[in-house]
Design a protein around this motif. Sequence first.
Motif, PDB file in Angstrom:
ATOM      1  N   UNK A  34      -6.041  47.222  13.508  1.00 22.69           N
ATOM      2  CA  UNK A  34      -5.197  47.165  12.316  1.00 22.69           C
ATOM      3  C   UNK A  34      -6.029  47.366  11.044  1.00 22.69           C
ATOM      4  N   UNK A  35      -7.147  46.684  10.979  1.00 24.30           N
ATOM      5  CA  UNK A  35      -7.970  46.737   9.770  1.00 24.30           C
ATOM      6  C   UNK A  35      -8.733  48.047   9.643  1.00 24.30           C
ATOM      7  N   UNK A  36      -9.465  48.417  10.677  1.00 23.07           N
ATOM      8  CA  UNK A  36     -10.370  49.558  10.597  1.00 23.07           C
ATOM      9  C   UNK A  36      -9.710  50.884  10.992  1.00 23.07           C
ATOM     10  N   UNK A  37      -8.636  50.820  11.746  1.00 20.96           N
ATOM     11  CA  UNK A  37      -7.907  52.043  12.082  1.00 20.96           C
ATOM     12  C   UNK A  37      -7.354  52.705  10.836  1.00 20.96           C
ATOM     13  N   UNK A  38      -6.898  51.882   9.905  1.00 16.36           N
ATOM     14  CA  UNK A  38      -6.385  52.402   8.632  1.00 16.36           C
ATOM     15  C   UNK A  38      -7.486  53.052   7.795  1.00 16.36           C
ATOM     16  N   UNK A  39      -8.752  52.723   8.118  1.00 12.69           N
ATOM     17  CA  UNK A  39      -9.885  53.293   7.390  1.00 12.69           C
ATOM     18  C   UNK A  39     -10.503  54.481   8.129  1.00 12.69           C
ATOM     19  N   UNK A  40      -9.891  54.883   9.249  1.00 13.84           N
ATOM     20  CA  UNK A  40     -10.353  56.083   9.950  1.00 13.84           C
ATOM     21  C   UNK A  40     -11.016  55.866  11.287  1.00 13.84           C
ATOM     22  N   UNK A  41     -11.192  54.615  11.728  1.00 11.35           N
ATOM     23  CA  UNK A  41     -11.811  54.358  13.024  1.00 11.35           C
ATOM     24  C   UNK A  41     -10.799  54.595  14.138  1.00 11.35           C
ATOM     25  N   UNK A  42     -11.176  55.428  15.104  1.00  9.33           N
ATOM     26  CA  UNK A  42     -10.332  55.673  16.276  1.00  9.33           C
ATOM     27  C   UNK A  42     -10.712  54.683  17.376  1.00  9.33           C
ATOM     28  N   UNK A  43      -9.759  54.362  18.214  1.00  4.87           N
ATOM     29  CA  UNK A  43      -9.971  53.407  19.301  1.00  4.87           C
ATOM     30  C   UNK A  43      -9.589  54.032  20.631  1.00  4.87           C
ATOM     31  N   UNK A  44     -10.407  53.771  21.642  1.00  5.71           N
ATOM     32  CA  UNK A  44     -10.120  54.183  23.019  1.00  5.71           C
ATOM     33  C   UNK A  44     -10.474  53.002  23.909  1.00  5.71           C
ATOM     34  N   UNK A  45      -9.561  52.622  24.785  1.00 10.07           N
ATOM     35  CA  UNK A  45      -9.804  51.548  25.743  1.00 10.07           C
ATOM     36  C   UNK A  45     -10.016  52.153  27.122  1.00 10.07           C
ATOM     37  N   UNK A  46     -10.852  51.499  27.914  1.00  7.58           N
ATOM     38  CA  UNK A  46     -11.098  51.936  29.289  1.00  7.58           C
ATOM     39  C   UNK A  46     -11.003  50.716  30.187  1.00  7.58           C
ATOM     40  N   UNK A  47     -10.019  50.745  31.104  1.00  6.08           N
ATOM     41  CA  UNK A  47      -9.929  49.666  32.082  1.00  6.08           C
ATOM     42  C   UNK A  47     -10.928  49.943  33.191  1.00  6.08           C
ATOM     43  N   UNK A  48     -11.802  48.980  33.420  1.00  4.95           N
ATOM     44  CA  UNK A  48     -12.855  49.090  34.424  1.00  4.95           C
ATOM     45  C   UNK A  48     -12.562  48.074  35.531  1.00  4.95           C
ATOM     46  N   UNK A  49     -11.976  48.524  36.628  1.00  2.23           N
ATOM     47  CA  UNK A  49     -11.680  47.566  37.702  1.00  2.23           C
ATOM     48  C   UNK A  49     -12.962  47.029  38.331  1.00  2.23           C
ATOM     49  N   UNK A  50     -12.936  45.736  38.620  1.00  5.26           N
ATOM     50  CA  UNK A  50     -14.110  45.093  39.208  1.00  5.26           C
ATOM     51  C   UNK A  50     -13.878  44.664  40.649  1.00  5.26           C
ATOM     52  N   UNK A  51     -12.682  44.873  41.148  1.00  7.00           N
ATOM     53  CA  UNK A  51     -12.361  44.523  42.534  1.00  7.00           C
ATOM     54  C   UNK A  51     -11.159  45.342  42.977  1.00  7.00           C
ATOM     55  N   UNK A  52     -10.920  45.418  44.292  1.00  3.59           N
ATOM     56  CA  UNK A  52      -9.737  46.163  44.770  1.00  3.59           C
ATOM     57  C   UNK A  52      -8.417  45.621  44.221  1.00  3.59           C
ATOM     58  N   UNK A  53      -8.375  44.337  43.888  1.00  4.48           N
ATOM     59  CA  UNK A  53      -7.151  43.748  43.340  1.00  4.48           C
ATOM     60  C   UNK A  53      -6.832  44.267  41.941  1.00  4.48           C
ATOM     61  N   UNK A  54      -7.792  44.912  41.312  1.00  5.45           N
ATOM     62  CA  UNK A  54      -7.585  45.412  39.950  1.00  5.45           C
ATOM     63  C   UNK A  54      -7.276  46.909  39.915  1.00  5.45           C
ATOM     64  N   UNK A  55      -6.871  47.461  41.046  1.00  8.15           N
ATOM     65  CA  UNK A  55      -6.580  48.895  41.131  1.00  8.15           C
ATOM     66  C   UNK A  55      -5.099  49.227  40.965  1.00  8.15           C
TER      67      UNK A  55
END
Length: 151
Positions: A53-74
Motif C-alpha cells: 500500500x505504501x510503497x506500491x504507490x511510489x512505484x515499487x512492484x511486488x511479486x510473491x512466490x509460494x515455495x512449498x516445503x512439503x507434499x502437503x503444500x502442493x
Amino acid sequence: MRAPLPDLGGAEWVEDIAPDRDILDGRPILVHFWSVGCGICHDVAERVAGWRERYGAQGLAFVAVHQPRSPQELDAVRVAADARGAMQIEHPCAIDSAHAIVDRFDNRFVPAYYLFDGSHELRHFQAGDKGYDRIESAIERVLEEARLAQV
C-alpha cells in the motif's frame, strides 16, 4: 549483491495473473517467498500488505512466490485461497510447486525478501522474521534512487 533478477517463468500463477514485463520494466521490485504452512509468513502478512500500500504507490512492484516445503503444500487451490485470503496478496503470486523460480533464486528460506532496483539488480536480501526496518530502509533508498534517475 547486484545479481540480475532471475527469470520468473515456469510456475503457475494465482488467477493466471503473471507479472507483466512491460509494467515491471524500469521499476524496483520486491520478490517475497512464502509458504502456506509458514507461521512466520502469516504473522508478517499484514506488514507486507502495508508495504504494498505504501510503497506500491511510489512505484515499487511486488511479486510473491509460494515455495512449498512439503507434499502437503502442493494443493494449488489451497495455496491460491491462502494467498488471496490470510496472506493478503493482491499482486502477482506464483505457485512454484516444481521450484523453478525458487531454484533460480537459490532460495532456501520462507519468508525471504529480494529487493531489486529499477535496473533489476539485487540490492537487498533478507530472510526470516527479523530486520524489517532494514528492508524498509532499503526500499526507501531504492525508490529514492529511482526518483533521482527520473530527474
